[in-house]
Design a protein around this motif. Structure first.
Motif, short mmCIF file in Angstrom:
data_model
loop_
_atom_site.label_atom_id
_atom_site.label_comp_id
_atom_site.label_asym_id
_atom_site.label_seq_id
_atom_site.Cartn_x
_atom_site.Cartn_y
_atom_site.Cartn_z
N PHE A 34 42.84 38.21 55.02
CA PHE A 34 44.11 37.66 55.48
C PHE A 34 44.22 36.18 55.08
O PHE A 34 45.25 35.73 54.57
CB PHE A 34 44.20 37.82 57.00
N VAL A 35 43.15 35.45 55.29
CA VAL A 35 43.11 34.02 54.95
C VAL A 35 43.25 33.83 53.44
O VAL A 35 44.01 32.98 52.96
CB VAL A 35 41.80 33.39 55.46
N ILE A 55 55.03 35.07 46.60
CA ILE A 55 54.80 36.28 47.40
C ILE A 55 54.24 37.39 46.52
O ILE A 55 53.29 38.09 46.90
CB ILE A 55 56.11 36.73 48.08
N VAL A 56 54.82 37.55 45.34
CA VAL A 56 54.32 38.57 44.39
C VAL A 56 52.87 38.27 44.02
O VAL A 56 52.03 39.17 43.97
CB VAL A 56 55.21 38.61 43.13
N TYR A 57 52.58 37.00 43.79
CA TYR A 57 51.22 36.62 43.43
C TYR A 57 50.25 36.92 44.57
O TYR A 57 49.13 37.40 44.33
CB TYR A 57 51.17 35.12 43.10
N ALA A 58 50.66 36.66 45.80
CA ALA A 58 49.80 36.95 46.96
C ALA A 58 49.55 38.46 47.06
O ALA A 58 48.43 38.89 47.38
CB ALA A 58 50.45 36.43 48.24
N ILE A 59 50.57 39.26 46.78
CA ILE A 59 50.41 40.72 46.81
C ILE A 59 49.44 41.17 45.72
O ILE A 59 48.56 42.01 45.94
CB ILE A 59 51.77 41.42 46.65
N VAL A 60 49.59 40.59 44.52
CA VAL A 60 48.66 40.90 43.42
C VAL A 60 47.24 40.52 43.80
O VAL A 60 46.29 41.26 43.53
CB VAL A 60 49.10 40.18 42.13
N ALA A 61 47.07 39.36 44.44
CA ALA A 61 45.75 38.92 44.88
C ALA A 61 45.15 39.90 45.88
O ALA A 61 43.95 40.22 45.82
CB ALA A 61 45.83 37.52 45.49
N ALA A 62 45.98 40.40 46.80
CA ALA A 62 45.51 41.36 47.79
C ALA A 62 45.08 42.66 47.12
O ALA A 62 44.02 43.23 47.44
CB ALA A 62 46.60 41.64 48.82
N LEU A 63 45.88 43.14 46.15
CA LEU A 63 45.54 44.37 45.44
C LEU A 63 44.27 44.19 44.60
O LEU A 63 43.43 45.09 44.52
CB LEU A 63 46.71 44.80 44.55
N ALA A 64 44.15 43.02 43.98
CA ALA A 64 42.95 42.74 43.19
C ALA A 64 41.71 42.67 44.07
O ALA A 64 40.62 43.12 43.67
CB ALA A 64 43.13 41.42 42.44
N LEU A 65 41.89 42.14 45.27
CA LEU A 65 40.77 42.09 46.21
C LEU A 65 40.30 43.50 46.59
O LEU A 65 39.10 43.78 46.60
CB LEU A 65 41.19 41.32 47.46
N VAL A 66 41.25 44.36 46.87
CA VAL A 66 40.91 45.76 47.18
C VAL A 66 40.22 46.41 45.99
O VAL A 66 39.19 47.08 46.14
CB VAL A 66 42.18 46.55 47.56
N ALA A 67 40.76 46.19 44.79
CA ALA A 67 40.17 46.78 43.59
C ALA A 67 38.77 46.25 43.34
O ALA A 67 37.89 46.99 42.86
CB ALA A 67 41.07 46.51 42.39
N SER A 68 38.53 44.98 43.67
CA SER A 68 37.22 44.37 43.40
C SER A 68 36.11 44.97 44.25
O SER A 68 34.93 44.82 43.92
CB SER A 68 37.29 42.86 43.63
N THR A 69 36.47 45.65 45.34
CA THR A 69 35.43 46.26 46.17
C THR A 69 34.71 47.37 45.42
O THR A 69 33.62 47.79 45.81
CB THR A 69 36.02 46.82 47.48
N LYS A 70 35.31 47.85 44.34
CA LYS A 70 34.64 48.85 43.51
C LYS A 70 33.41 48.28 42.82
O LYS A 70 32.52 49.02 42.40
CB LYS A 70 35.61 49.39 42.45
N LEU A 71 33.38 46.94 42.70
CA LEU A 71 32.22 46.28 42.09
C LEU A 71 31.06 46.16 43.05
O LEU A 71 29.94 45.84 42.66
CB LEU A 71 32.62 44.88 41.61
N GLY A 72 31.30 46.41 44.33
CA GLY A 72 30.26 46.30 45.34
C GLY A 72 30.69 45.41 46.48
O GLY A 72 31.51 44.51 46.29
N VAL A 73 30.15 45.66 47.65
CA VAL A 73 30.48 44.87 48.83
C VAL A 73 29.19 44.61 49.60
O VAL A 73 28.31 45.46 49.68
CB VAL A 73 31.48 45.62 49.76
#
Length: 273
Positions: A34-35, A55-73
């Motif tokens: 969220f932060v 706003i669009v950029y923030a949404i893209v950042a959120a989607l990229a964050l979700v996608a990045s979890t495929k790299l490991g968490v």
């Protein structure tokens, strides 16, 4: 103004402290996400995206964050993401501060919009990994930045004479930066000697790198906390604003609070990797 700052700080602590200390990792990760998304929104605004662009950029950042979890968490941390963020801060950060290009135009803006996505995702992963390592560990990691900032403020007020980056942040001095570094080193030494609140970043660096390299590593982390702070100051100066936003009354924006963390988090994870 002081009353507003205090009220905002109390509200933030009332949310952050219980979640950090007691909430499940998932809740902690959700709060940090969220932060980070709000910080991405501010990043886009400083780069002068207009209309719905931030706003669009923030949404893209959120989607990229979700996608990045495929790299490991967590324990399986995404090292390539940390490496990419570290390369940005080690190479691009100092170059920008020295050469002072116009960041919100042309190729620089496009590059920084992409780099921001990587940087914010790396920040999230680093904090989640640190929290999984332990509450004391994540707090000690944050403490490096907090101590460097607080020490710099008081040392700068008391002894500051030589400007660190007058064209970017006139209030910062070399004496302040050294004072912040000393504050970190003193607390790190006390933490290692007393072995209090283990596990901490300080003891982990000592155990992983040895005393001399741990000293150098902490020095680098303090130095890059300053780089992160100055980088955001330059973005704000070029954007013609005092704060990254007004989201946190009396404190500016989210980015104002995490700017120094952005380079420190991935670098710390790489040093321990």
């Amino acid at each position: 103004m002081l009353k507003t700052r205090v009220i905002t700080a109390i509200v933030l602590l009332a949310v952050l402290v219980p979640v950090t200390l007691f909430a499940p990792i998932g809740a902690f990760g959700a709060l940090i996400a969220f932060v980070v998304v709000f910080a991405a929104w501010e990043w886009a605004r400083l780069l002068k995206l207009t209309g719905a662009g931030p706003i669009v950029y923030a949404i893209v950042a959120a989607l990229a964050l979700v996608a990045s979890t495929k790299l490991g968490v967590g324990f399986v941390a995404p090292r390539p993401l940390f490496e990419a963020a570290a390369i940005f801060w080690v190479l691009v950060g100092p170059f920008v501060l020295i050469r002072k290009p116009t960041l919100a135009e042309g190729g620089w803006r496009a590059f920084l919009l992409v780099a921001g996505i990587v940087t914010f995702a790396a920040c999230w992963h680093a904090l989640v990994a640190a929290r999984i390592a332990g509450v004391a560990f994540v707090l000690s990691l944050l403490l490096v930045v907090w101590l460097a900032d607080i020490g710099a403020y008081f040392a700068g007020k008391a002894f500051g004479k030589h400007k660190l980056a007058p064209a970017i942040s006139p209030g910062k001095t070399w004496e302040g930066a050294i004072g912040g570094w000393l504050a970190v080193m003193i607390v790190a030494a006390l933490a290692v000697l007393t072995r209090a609140f283990e596990p901490t970043l300080f003891y982990a660096l000592l155990e992983h790198l040895g005393s001399i390299r741990a000293f150098i590593a902490l020095t680098l982390l303090v130095a890059f906390s300053v780089v992160g702070d100055l980088f955001e100051s330059m973005l704000k100066r070029q954007a013609g604003v005092k704060d990254s936003s007004g989201l946190l009354p009396g404190h500016g924006g989210v980015l104002d609070r995490i700017d120094a963390l952005l380079p420190v988090l991935p670098l710390a994870m790489l040093l321990l990797g």
